[in-house]
Design a protein around this motif. Structure first.
Motif, PDB file in Angstrom:
ATOM      1  N   ASN A   1      13.630 -13.239  -0.693  1.00  0.00           N
ATOM      2  CA  ASN A   1      12.702 -14.350  -0.802  1.00  0.00           C
ATOM      3  C   ASN A   1      11.350 -13.859  -1.321  1.00  0.00           C
ATOM      4  N   LYS A   2      10.391 -14.776  -1.457  1.00  0.00           N
ATOM      5  CA  LYS A   2       9.100 -14.419  -2.044  1.00  0.00           C
ATOM      6  C   LYS A   2       8.360 -13.381  -1.211  1.00  0.00           C
ATOM      7  N   THR A   3       8.391 -13.506   0.100  1.00  0.00           N
ATOM      8  CA  THR A   3       7.710 -12.549   0.974  1.00  0.00           C
ATOM      9  C   THR A   3       8.290 -11.151   0.803  1.00  0.00           C
ATOM     10  N   GLN A   4       9.596 -11.060   0.750  1.00  0.00           N
ATOM     11  CA  GLN A   4      10.246  -9.761   0.559  1.00  0.00           C
ATOM     12  C   GLN A   4       9.922  -9.191  -0.819  1.00  0.00           C
ATOM     13  N   LEU A   5       9.891 -10.047  -1.823  1.00  0.00           N
ATOM     14  CA  LEU A   5       9.534  -9.609  -3.169  1.00  0.00           C
ATOM     15  C   LEU A   5       8.126  -9.024  -3.195  1.00  0.00           C
ATOM     16  N   VAL A   6       7.185  -9.725  -2.568  1.00  0.00           N
ATOM     17  CA  VAL A   6       5.799  -9.247  -2.507  1.00  0.00           C
ATOM     18  C   VAL A   6       5.730  -7.912  -1.782  1.00  0.00           C
ATOM     19  N   GLU A   7       6.460  -7.771  -0.690  1.00  0.00           N
ATOM     20  CA  GLU A   7       6.444  -6.510   0.056  1.00  0.00           C
ATOM     21  C   GLU A   7       6.956  -5.348  -0.788  1.00  0.00           C
TER      22      GLU A   7
ATOM     23  N   MET B   1       7.057  -5.192  -4.081  1.00  0.00           N
ATOM     24  CA  MET B   1       6.110  -4.965  -5.162  1.00  0.00           C
ATOM     25  C   MET B   1       4.882  -4.201  -4.668  1.00  0.00           C
ATOM     26  N   ALA B   2       4.438  -4.491  -3.449  1.00  0.00           N
ATOM     27  CA  ALA B   2       3.285  -3.787  -2.880  1.00  0.00           C
ATOM     28  C   ALA B   2       3.594  -2.306  -2.701  1.00  0.00           C
ATOM     29  N   ILE B   3       4.780  -2.014  -2.241  1.00  0.00           N
ATOM     30  CA  ILE B   3       5.195  -0.612  -2.062  1.00  0.00           C
ATOM     31  C   ILE B   3       5.285   0.092  -3.415  1.00  0.00           C
ATOM     32  N   GLU B   4       5.893  -0.589  -4.394  1.00  0.00           N
ATOM     33  CA  GLU B   4       6.094   0.006  -5.719  1.00  0.00           C
ATOM     34  C   GLU B   4       4.790   0.235  -6.481  1.00  0.00           C
ATOM     35  N   THR B   5       3.821  -0.680  -6.310  1.00  0.00           N
ATOM     36  CA  THR B   5       2.610  -0.625  -7.133  1.00  0.00           C
ATOM     37  C   THR B   5       1.376  -0.125  -6.405  1.00  0.00           C
ATOM     38  N   GLY B   6       1.366  -0.222  -5.074  1.00  0.00           N
ATOM     39  CA  GLY B   6       0.172   0.146  -4.328  1.00  0.00           C
ATOM     40  C   GLY B   6      -0.891  -0.941  -4.334  1.00  0.00           C
ATOM     41  N   ILE B   7      -0.550  -2.115  -4.827  1.00  0.00           N
ATOM     42  CA  ILE B   7      -1.471  -3.255  -4.856  1.00  0.00           C
ATOM     43  C   ILE B   7      -1.325  -4.020  -3.550  1.00  0.00           C
ATOM     44  N   SER B   8      -2.404  -4.642  -3.097  1.00  0.00           N
ATOM     45  CA  SER B   8      -2.377  -5.349  -1.814  1.00  0.00           C
ATOM     46  C   SER B   8      -1.420  -6.538  -1.862  1.00  0.00           C
TER      47      SER B   8
ATOM     48  N   ILE C   1      -1.863  -9.448  -0.560  1.00  0.00           N
ATOM     49  CA  ILE C   1      -2.593 -10.689  -0.838  1.00  0.00           C
ATOM     50  C   ILE C   1      -2.716 -10.894  -2.344  1.00  0.00           C
ATOM     51  N   THR C   2      -3.090  -9.832  -3.049  1.00  0.00           N
ATOM     52  CA  THR C   2      -3.231  -9.920  -4.506  1.00  0.00           C
ATOM     53  C   THR C   2      -1.889 -10.211  -5.158  1.00  0.00           C
ATOM     54  N   LEU C   3      -0.843  -9.538  -4.718  1.00  0.00           N
ATOM     55  CA  LEU C   3       0.480  -9.755  -5.285  1.00  0.00           C
ATOM     56  C   LEU C   3       1.017 -11.144  -4.973  1.00  0.00           C
ATOM     57  N   HIS C   4       0.714 -11.653  -3.791  1.00  0.00           N
ATOM     58  CA  HIS C   4       1.157 -12.999  -3.428  1.00  0.00           C
ATOM     59  C   HIS C   4       0.520 -14.012  -4.382  1.00  0.00           C
ATOM     60  N   LYS C   5      -0.759 -13.830  -4.681  1.00  0.00           N
ATOM     61  CA  LYS C   5      -1.443 -14.717  -5.630  1.00  0.00           C
ATOM     62  C   LYS C   5      -0.827 -14.581  -7.020  1.00  0.00           C
ATOM     63  N   ALA C   6      -0.479 -13.358  -7.418  1.00  0.00           N
ATOM     64  CA  ALA C   6       0.118 -13.131  -8.733  1.00  0.00           C
ATOM     65  C   ALA C   6       1.487 -13.790  -8.839  1.00  0.00           C
TER      66      ALA C   6
END
Length: 93
Positions: A2-8, A10-17, A19-24
């Motif tokens: 789901n979207k939450t898992q995707l954001v998590e 992506m955060a691990i892969e990129t080091g981006i927060s 919150i920022t990734l959720h907005k993206a």
């Protein structure tokens, strides 16, 4: 996923927060939806193409009664995977 898992992920892969990734991710979904509403295609290289398909009006059957019903025309979304996805040998196994 789901979207939450995707954001998590992506955060691990990129080091981006997160919150920022959720907005993206929200912005990406919004742009795709708006573009499809304008009957335009969205192509994401390496992933695939989203396009609008029009389904004409038709006559269907009520599964409970068997009575004929009119189904109005509608639009749907079609996804066509990129060649990269389509040709991964064990991707869909």
């Amino acid at each position: 996923m789901n979207k939450t898992q995707l954001v998590e992920v992506m955060a691990i892969e990129t080091g981006i927060s997160k919150i920022t990734l959720h907005k993206a991710v929200d912005a990406l979904v919004s742009v795709i939806v708006d573009t499809l509403r304008e009957n335009e295609r969205v192509t994401i290289s390496g992933l695939g193409t989203f396009s609008v398909v029009k389904h004409p009006a038709r006559v269907g059957r009520n599964p409970r009664t068997g009575a004929a019903i009119k189904i109005p025309p509608r639009k749907g979304v079609k996804f066509r995977p990129s060649l990269k996805l389509d040709h991964e040998e064990d991707f869909f196994e």
